[in-house]
Scaffold this motif. Structure first.
Motif, PDB file in Angstrom:
ATOM      1  N   ALA A 151       5.342  37.848  -0.879  1.00  0.00           N
ATOM      2  CA  ALA A 151       6.763  38.006  -0.837  1.00  0.00           C
ATOM      3  C   ALA A 151       7.087  38.729  -2.432  1.00  0.00           C
ATOM      4  O   ALA A 151       6.146  38.872  -3.197  1.00  0.00           O
ATOM      5  N   THR A 152       8.319  38.820  -2.604  1.00  0.00           N
ATOM      6  CA  THR A 152       8.608  39.357  -3.962  1.00  0.00           C
ATOM      7  C   THR A 152       9.922  38.574  -4.568  1.00  0.00           C
ATOM      8  O   THR A 152      10.718  37.973  -3.534  1.00  0.00           O
ATOM      9  N   LEU A 153       9.740  38.218  -5.735  1.00  0.00           N
ATOM     10  CA  LEU A 153      10.883  37.361  -6.376  1.00  0.00           C
ATOM     11  C   LEU A 153      12.230  38.099  -6.342  1.00  0.00           C
ATOM     12  O   LEU A 153      12.320  39.353  -7.009  1.00  0.00           O
ATOM     13  N   TYR A 154      13.117  37.357  -5.748  1.00  0.00           N
ATOM     14  CA  TYR A 154      14.449  37.871  -5.944  1.00  0.00           C
ATOM     15  C   TYR A 154      15.489  37.483  -6.887  1.00  0.00           C
ATOM     16  O   TYR A 154      15.999  38.236  -7.632  1.00  0.00           O
ATOM     17  N   THR A 155      15.537  36.147  -7.065  1.00  0.00           N
ATOM     18  CA  THR A 155      16.452  35.559  -7.989  1.00  0.00           C
ATOM     19  C   THR A 155      15.543  33.941  -8.269  1.00  0.00           C
ATOM     20  O   THR A 155      14.892  33.584  -7.279  1.00  0.00           O
ATOM     21  N   TRP A 156      15.924  33.539  -9.477  1.00  0.00           N
ATOM     22  CA  TRP A 156      15.398  32.131  -9.931  1.00  0.00           C
ATOM     23  C   TRP A 156      16.286  31.617 -11.012  1.00  0.00           C
ATOM     24  O   TRP A 156      17.172  32.111 -11.499  1.00  0.00           O
ATOM     25  N   SER A 157      16.126  30.111 -10.999  1.00  0.00           N
ATOM     26  CA  SER A 157      16.651  29.562 -12.126  1.00  0.00           C
ATOM     27  C   SER A 157      15.597  28.304 -12.569  1.00  0.00           C
ATOM     28  O   SER A 157      15.089  28.078 -11.709  1.00  0.00           O
ATOM     29  N   VAL A 158      15.813  28.197 -13.901  1.00  0.00           N
ATOM     30  CA  VAL A 158      14.684  27.235 -14.233  1.00  0.00           C
ATOM     31  C   VAL A 158      15.500  25.822 -14.340  1.00  0.00           C
ATOM     32  O   VAL A 158      16.652  25.978 -15.219  1.00  0.00           O
ATOM     33  N   ILE A 159      15.078  24.828 -13.552  1.00  0.00           N
ATOM     34  CA  ILE A 159      15.864  23.635 -13.663  1.00  0.00           C
ATOM     35  C   ILE A 159      15.316  22.725 -14.896  1.00  0.00           C
ATOM     36  O   ILE A 159      14.037  22.349 -14.884  1.00  0.00           O
ATOM     37  N   HIS A 160      16.024  22.206 -15.652  1.00  0.00           N
ATOM     38  CA  HIS A 160      15.746  21.328 -16.693  1.00  0.00           C
ATOM     39  C   HIS A 160      15.968  19.774 -16.478  1.00  0.00           C
ATOM     40  O   HIS A 160      15.441  19.068 -17.141  1.00  0.00           O
ATOM     41  N   ARG A 161      16.672  19.662 -15.555  1.00  0.00           N
ATOM     42  CA  ARG A 161      17.356  18.413 -15.114  1.00  0.00           C
ATOM     43  C   ARG A 161      17.623  18.278 -13.658  1.00  0.00           C
ATOM     44  O   ARG A 161      18.405  18.975 -13.241  1.00  0.00           O
ATOM     45  N   ASN A 162      17.015  17.262 -13.233  1.00  0.00           N
ATOM     46  CA  ASN A 162      17.459  16.918 -11.838  1.00  0.00           C
ATOM     47  C   ASN A 162      17.200  15.318 -11.642  1.00  0.00           C
ATOM     48  O   ASN A 162      15.921  14.928 -11.579  1.00  0.00           O
ATOM     49  N   ASP A 163      18.162  14.754 -11.562  1.00  0.00           N
ATOM     50  CA  ASP A 163      18.122  13.272 -11.444  1.00  0.00           C
ATOM     51  C   ASP A 163      17.559  12.416 -10.031  1.00  0.00           C
ATOM     52  O   ASP A 163      17.537  11.279  -9.890  1.00  0.00           O
ATOM     53  N   LEU A 164      17.561  13.353  -8.888  1.00  0.00           N
ATOM     54  CA  LEU A 164      17.070  12.882  -7.628  1.00  0.00           C
ATOM     55  C   LEU A 164      15.564  12.913  -7.574  1.00  0.00           C
ATOM     56  O   LEU A 164      14.702  13.877  -8.030  1.00  0.00           O
ATOM     57  N   PRO A 165      14.964  11.706  -7.083  1.00  0.00           N
ATOM     58  CA  PRO A 165      13.665  11.775  -7.094  1.00  0.00           C
ATOM     59  C   PRO A 165      12.972  12.323  -6.035  1.00  0.00           C
ATOM     60  O   PRO A 165      13.690  12.785  -4.949  1.00  0.00           O
ATOM     61  N   PRO A 166      11.974  13.013  -6.327  1.00  0.00           N
ATOM     62  CA  PRO A 166      11.054  13.008  -7.334  1.00  0.00           C
ATOM     63  C   PRO A 166      11.349  14.208  -8.390  1.00  0.00           C
ATOM     64  O   PRO A 166      10.282  14.443  -9.185  1.00  0.00           O
ATOM     65  N   PHE A 167      12.266  15.116  -8.130  1.00  0.00           N
ATOM     66  CA  PHE A 167      12.291  16.122  -8.864  1.00  0.00           C
ATOM     67  C   PHE A 167      12.468  15.929 -10.453  1.00  0.00           C
ATOM     68  O   PHE A 167      11.912  16.702 -11.132  1.00  0.00           O
ATOM     69  N   GLY A 168      13.090  14.730 -10.887  1.00  0.00           N
ATOM     70  CA  GLY A 168      13.088  14.422 -12.233  1.00  0.00           C
ATOM     71  C   GLY A 168      11.514  14.563 -12.819  1.00  0.00           C
ATOM     72  O   GLY A 168      11.392  14.917 -14.196  1.00  0.00           O
ATOM     73  N   ALA A 169      10.670  14.312 -12.048  1.00  0.00           N
ATOM     74  CA  ALA A 169       9.393  14.148 -12.705  1.00  0.00           C
ATOM     75  C   ALA A 169       8.760  15.771 -12.846  1.00  0.00           C
ATOM     76  O   ALA A 169       7.851  15.774 -13.262  1.00  0.00           O
ATOM     77  N   ARG A 170       9.206  16.608 -11.993  1.00  0.00           N
ATOM     78  CA  ARG A 170       8.718  17.702 -12.251  1.00  0.00           C
ATOM     79  C   ARG A 170       9.524  18.768 -13.201  1.00  0.00           C
ATOM     80  O   ARG A 170       8.912  19.928 -13.351  1.00  0.00           O
ATOM     81  N   VAL A 171      10.363  18.449 -13.722  1.00  0.00           N
ATOM     82  CA  VAL A 171      11.034  19.428 -14.690  1.00  0.00           C
ATOM     83  C   VAL A 171      10.273  19.644 -16.004  1.00  0.00           C
ATOM     84  O   VAL A 171       9.652  19.123 -16.214  1.00  0.00           O
ATOM     85  N   PRO A 172      10.533  20.895 -16.344  1.00  0.00           N
ATOM     86  CA  PRO A 172      11.276  21.901 -15.897  1.00  0.00           C
ATOM     87  C   PRO A 172      10.550  22.621 -14.746  1.00  0.00           C
ATOM     88  O   PRO A 172       9.423  22.695 -14.723  1.00  0.00           O
ATOM     89  N   TYR A 173      11.408  23.167 -13.736  1.00  0.00           N
ATOM     90  CA  TYR A 173      10.704  23.686 -12.500  1.00  0.00           C
ATOM     91  C   TYR A 173      11.666  25.131 -12.290  1.00  0.00           C
ATOM     92  O   TYR A 173      12.449  25.114 -12.558  1.00  0.00           O
ATOM     93  N   VAL A 174      10.969  25.893 -11.374  1.00  0.00           N
ATOM     94  CA  VAL A 174      11.498  27.044 -11.052  1.00  0.00           C
ATOM     95  C   VAL A 174      12.282  27.112  -9.564  1.00  0.00           C
ATOM     96  O   VAL A 174      11.370  27.089  -8.560  1.00  0.00           O
TER      97      VAL A 174
END
Length: 143
Positions: A71-94
């Protein structure tokens, strides 16, 4: 995605696996990415649907096929806050959208890459993260 319960904390990263999508999730658990391809118009699509979203051919004309994983990268966002489990434990993520070599765009996550190193068009390859026992999710890393 669903919030899986069953007495444990809610999870918002687990898929709803049904009879139709089971081949996709079984392949992912085995380290393979599947797409759907239409035998009528020849186009591949993702997310899996029972019909072709381009020419509306029915389920009997649309089949599963292995994707290359490129694949090739089209677009992205670095997520610094996500209160839904389990995403909060992974921040920051892309959180990202990638163009698969076969044509479809796919929402995913980019891993194993410094955020400053991300570039539109950078080559990526699929890898899989175990979300729960027997359930793996496709994510992408730089080639």
């Amino acid at each position: 995605m669903s919030a899986a319960g069953g007495g444990s904390a809610a999870r918002y990263d687990l898929p709803d696996v049904d009879e139709f999508t089971r081949p996709y999730w079984d392949a992912a658990a085995g380290g393979r990415l599947l797409l759907r391809r239409c035998g009528e118009c020849g186009r591949a699509h993702h997310y899996p649907r029972e019909f072709c979203p381009f020419c509306w051919a029915g389920e009997e004309r649309v089949t599963w096929e292995a994707a290359s994983g490129r694949a090739t990268l089209y677009t992205w966002s670095v997520i610094h806050r996500n209160d839904l489990p389990p995403f909060g434990a992974r921040v920051p993520y892309v959180a990202a959208v990638v163009d698969l070599a076969e044509g479809p765009r796919m929402m995913t996550e980019v891993v194993e890459c410094e955020h400053a190193g991300l570039r539109v068009g950078m080559p990526l390859e699929v890898t899989f993260r175990e979300a729960a026992p027997g359930i793996a999710v496709a994510v992408f890393r730089p080639v």
